[in-house]
Design a protein around this motif. Sequence first.
Motif, PDB file in Angstrom:
ATOM      1  N   THR A  27      38.291  36.851  41.068  1.00  0.00           N
ATOM      2  CA  THR A  27      36.878  36.807  41.472  1.00  0.00           C
ATOM      3  C   THR A  27      36.515  38.154  42.099  1.00  0.00           C
ATOM      4  O   THR A  27      37.397  38.875  42.573  1.00  0.00           O
ATOM      5  N   GLY A  31      39.531  37.061  45.305  1.00  0.00           N
ATOM      6  CA  GLY A  31      40.215  35.769  45.248  1.00  0.00           C
ATOM      7  C   GLY A  31      40.550  35.395  43.814  1.00  0.00           C
ATOM      8  O   GLY A  31      40.576  36.256  42.923  1.00  0.00           O
ATOM      9  N   HIS A  33      39.832  32.097  40.818  1.00  0.00           N
ATOM     10  CA  HIS A  33      39.196  30.836  40.446  1.00  0.00           C
ATOM     11  C   HIS A  33      40.003  30.317  39.262  1.00  0.00           C
ATOM     12  O   HIS A  33      39.798  30.734  38.123  1.00  0.00           O
ATOM     13  N   ASN A  92      37.013  29.446  43.688  1.00  0.00           N
ATOM     14  CA  ASN A  92      36.932  30.706  44.438  1.00  0.00           C
ATOM     15  C   ASN A  92      37.919  30.713  45.603  1.00  0.00           C
ATOM     16  O   ASN A  92      37.562  30.991  46.737  1.00  0.00           O
ATOM     17  N   ARG A  95      44.450  34.139  46.497  1.00  0.00           N
ATOM     18  CA  ARG A  95      45.454  34.545  45.510  1.00  0.00           C
ATOM     19  C   ARG A  95      46.892  34.238  45.950  1.00  0.00           C
ATOM     20  O   ARG A  95      47.824  34.384  45.169  1.00  0.00           O
ATOM     21  N   GLU A 387      38.117  33.428  49.150  1.00  0.00           N
ATOM     22  CA  GLU A 387      38.517  34.614  48.391  1.00  0.00           C
ATOM     23  C   GLU A 387      39.194  35.668  49.264  1.00  0.00           C
ATOM     24  O   GLU A 387      40.001  36.462  48.802  1.00  0.00           O
ATOM     25  N   SER A 388      38.844  35.693  50.540  1.00  0.00           N
ATOM     26  CA  SER A 388      39.387  36.718  51.436  1.00  0.00           C
ATOM     27  C   SER A 388      40.776  36.367  51.974  1.00  0.00           C
ATOM     28  O   SER A 388      41.348  37.114  52.754  1.00  0.00           O
TER      29      SER A 388
END
Length: 414
Positions: A27, A31, A33, A92, A95, A387-388
Amino acid sequence: MRHLPDLRVNAERLHNAMEKMADIGATPAGGVHRLALSAEDKEARDLLIAWLEDIGLEIIVDDMGNIFGKRPGKNNKLPPVLSGSHLDSAPNGGRFDGALGVLGTLEVLRTIHEKNVETERPIVIVNWTNEEGCRFHPAMAGSGVWSDRLDKKKIHDQRDSQGRIFIDELQKIGYKGTTPAKRFPVHAYFECHNEQGPVLVNGGKVIGVPRGIVGVRWKKVFLKGTANHAGTTPMNARKDALCAAAEMILKVNELPAKMGQDMVATVGEIDNFPNAVNVIPESVHFSIDLRCWNEDLIARAWDQLTTSLEKTARKRGCTFETKESMNLSRSSFNETLCDRLMEISQSLGYPALKMVSGAGHDAAYLAQIAPAAMIFVPSIGGQSHVESENTTWEDCEAGANVLLHGILASAMEK
Ligand SMILES: [Zn+2]
């Protein structure tokens, strides 16, 4: 081969594998998805299998789509050491969540393959299907069915929000294997995971070893007041369900401070009827999520809360009902394995901490059928499912090294 205790994972190789995997479903904000059984999930699985084949593992895919890769030991009659996690993500999501456990195990296997380490027992890497449960309910579906705790037919028939059926989607991505998803004897199960909370960062530790996963209780509260005109009803003649809910929600929030220990309490969902600017709220529904390692304390907290909520309802002229929607017992990890992981962390020079996990993991089901343990590494800012979400590469390396020696110690046992 060098002396076994000197063995370390290849940090750069782990980093590269994590980056390559994070490219799948990447993303814009860093991040991933990668919802279960999506095209991205398929791509992630294909990549994993290519990597497992590179080191000569025997691949098995079961009819839940769980992927196993087996490295033989000296005595293949002995139950294997199993280690892994999941490659699907929350929408979202981050990782590291799940990927670290799968690719950390891959790095362990690459390391012992490269150094020609012969273990007594086989070692099996696993990627569990649909851990997140965001697209198809419930969470931890692959490990739940495999462990005999969830009904396979029910999971196969689940539909996502678009009405697509689990089993069709599994087939579509080519991962409905022929082996029935069924537990086999496991000597020890390991799962390395980012902590997803702030305990390690705040405590200045590198490794967390959870004693287990907290018990979770979900309740739904239904409040009934009386709807009336917002302009003509005097303040002292109202039965305002939303005002009662507001007081109750604060009581839920204040509960952990009163009960002590590691309890957390959340109201995350609320519906207000009729939800109109000029109508006094008639009925409100909200949820309560209560978690604690001490399950007696959850029960006591709930009793106290009920008495207190009754008082609020009476004062506000409302009635209320509650319904339990989930009651999950805590799962305890194996003490011997946990102690061993603490010792390994210490001997590798990583400051470590025993803790509990507030989040669910596949290891919760595994702990019910085999000795299981987890290794946590710090989540920067305590963030996850966003995502962060981030963990330093040094901490990923530390987690993989503890995993390496945890797996080796168990795999060398006769
Ligand atoms: Zn996870």
